[in-house]
Each structure stands twice: as structure tokens, then as C-alpha cells.
Design a protein around this motif. Structure first.
Motif, short mmCIF file in Angstrom:
data_model
loop_
_atom_site.label_atom_id
_atom_site.label_comp_id
_atom_site.label_asym_id
_atom_site.label_seq_id
_atom_site.Cartn_x
_atom_site.Cartn_y
_atom_site.Cartn_z
N GLY A 19 0.82 -1.21 0.00
CA GLY A 19 0.00 0.00 0.00
C GLY A 19 0.85 1.26 0.00
N ALA A 20 1.87 1.28 0.86
CA ALA A 20 2.76 2.45 0.93
C ALA A 20 3.47 2.65 -0.41
N GLU A 21 3.93 1.57 -1.00
CA GLU A 21 4.65 1.70 -2.27
C GLU A 21 3.73 2.13 -3.40
N LEU A 22 2.49 1.66 -3.39
CA LEU A 22 1.54 2.09 -4.43
C LEU A 22 1.26 3.59 -4.30
N VAL A 23 1.07 4.08 -3.09
CA VAL A 23 0.83 5.51 -2.90
C VAL A 23 2.03 6.31 -3.42
N ALA A 24 3.24 5.85 -3.11
CA ALA A 24 4.45 6.55 -3.58
C ALA A 24 4.51 6.56 -5.11
N ARG A 25 4.18 5.45 -5.74
CA ARG A 25 4.20 5.40 -7.22
C ARG A 25 3.11 6.30 -7.81
N LEU A 26 1.94 6.33 -7.17
CA LEU A 26 0.87 7.22 -7.64
C LEU A 26 1.28 8.68 -7.50
N ASP A 27 1.99 9.00 -6.42
CA ASP A 27 2.48 10.37 -6.24
C ASP A 27 3.42 10.75 -7.38
N LYS A 28 4.28 9.83 -7.78
CA LYS A 28 5.22 10.11 -8.88
C LYS A 28 4.49 10.31 -10.20
N ASN A 29 3.31 9.69 -10.33
CA ASN A 29 2.52 9.81 -11.55
C ASN A 29 1.47 10.92 -11.47
N LYS A 67 -4.61 4.79 -14.27
CA LYS A 67 -3.45 5.39 -13.59
C LYS A 67 -2.89 4.42 -12.56
N ILE A 68 -3.78 3.76 -11.83
CA ILE A 68 -3.33 2.79 -10.83
C ILE A 68 -2.64 1.62 -11.51
N ASN A 69 -3.20 1.16 -12.61
CA ASN A 69 -2.57 0.06 -13.35
C ASN A 69 -1.18 0.47 -13.84
N GLU A 70 -1.05 1.69 -14.34
CA GLU A 70 0.27 2.19 -14.77
C GLU A 70 1.24 2.22 -13.60
N ALA A 71 0.77 2.65 -12.43
CA ALA A 71 1.62 2.67 -11.24
C ALA A 71 2.02 1.25 -10.84
#
Length: 135
Positions: A19-29, A67-71
Motif C-alpha cells: 500500500g505504501a509503495e503504491l501511494v508513492a508510485r501514484l504520487d510520482k505519476n 493510472k493505478i494500473n500504470e503505477a
């Protein structure tokens, strides 16, 4: 992305890390995540990862899931990917999102706050793990 994390009745360390890593990747996107948390659905006995963003209104849920899939595709380790089946997207007006913001407001960083067995404004929260709550 050969292997997603296994979502179980118990919130595991791997679920919290993913979960933490997904949020970080979404922030980058530039996904404009205002709230993100694991939420236990007691009737179904499952955890759902909830992501709330104003972009859900502007882009629509389908585009936001893209967007989530891309992350997810950017994950360095396949076991840190949360299946889209275990994710729900919402706008920031969602009742649960608003109640958690009242109870536990966070900044724009990524927190790790467990919030269990509490009632807020008449709504009982069985269990949740909050990364961000600032919608």
C-alpha cells in the motif's frame, strides 16, 4: 506483474508495504492522492485498498484505474502489486474518506496509522490502516 500480493482477512506486513509503495508510485505519476488506506469490510471479511482523489471526478473512475494500473506496472517487485480487484477508487466526497479525515488528518506524506474499533459520527470503523487522509 506475475504475482499480486495475497489479500487476506488479516492485514499483513506485505499488504501494508504494498500500500505504501503504491501511494508513492501514484504520487510520482501525479495522481493527486488525497486519501489512501486499507479498509476492512467486516460483512465480507476482506480488506479493500481505497484511493480517493479529485481526479476520479475529473477523469472518471475507469481512467483513474488506468493510472493505478500504470503505477502497478512500475513496481520493482511483483509481490508489491495490489490487484485492481482489491482496490476501490473514490472521489474525496466519499463518506468514509470524510469521516477518516475528521478522525485522523495527515499531511501529504505517507503515514502508517492503524485505526481500529472506533465510532466516528455514528459510523463504526472495524479496522483501517491509513497512509494519507487529507482530502
Amino acid at each position: 506483474m506475475a504475482k499480486d500480493i495475497l489479500v487476506t482477512e488479516r492485514l499483513t506486513d506485505s499488504m501494508m508495504k504494498a500500500g505504501a509503495e503504491l501511494v508513492a508510485r501514484l504520487d510520482k505519476n501525479n495522481a493527486d492522492v488525497k486519501s489512501a488506506f486499507w479498509f476492512f469490510l467486516s460483512e465480507e471479511q476482506v480488506w479493500k485498498f481505497i484511493v480517493a482523489s479529485p481526479q476520479v471526478d475529473t477523469l472518471g473512475p475507469r481512467e483513474y484505474y488506468k493510472k493505478i494500473n500504470e503505477a502497478n506496472l512500475l513496481a520493482e517487485e511483483a509481490e508489491n502489486v495490489i490487484s485492481l480487484n482489491d482496490i476501490s477508487v473514490s472521489n474525496t466526497k466519499n463518506q468514509i474518506v470524510q469521516i477518516l479525515k475528521i478522525a485522523i488528518g495527515t499531511d501529504d506524506g505517507i503515514s502508517g496509522i492503524r485505526f481500529s474499533r472506533n465510532t466516528i459520527n455514528g459510523m463504526f470503523i472495524e479496522d483501517t490502516y491509513i497512509y494519507r487522509s487529507n482530502s
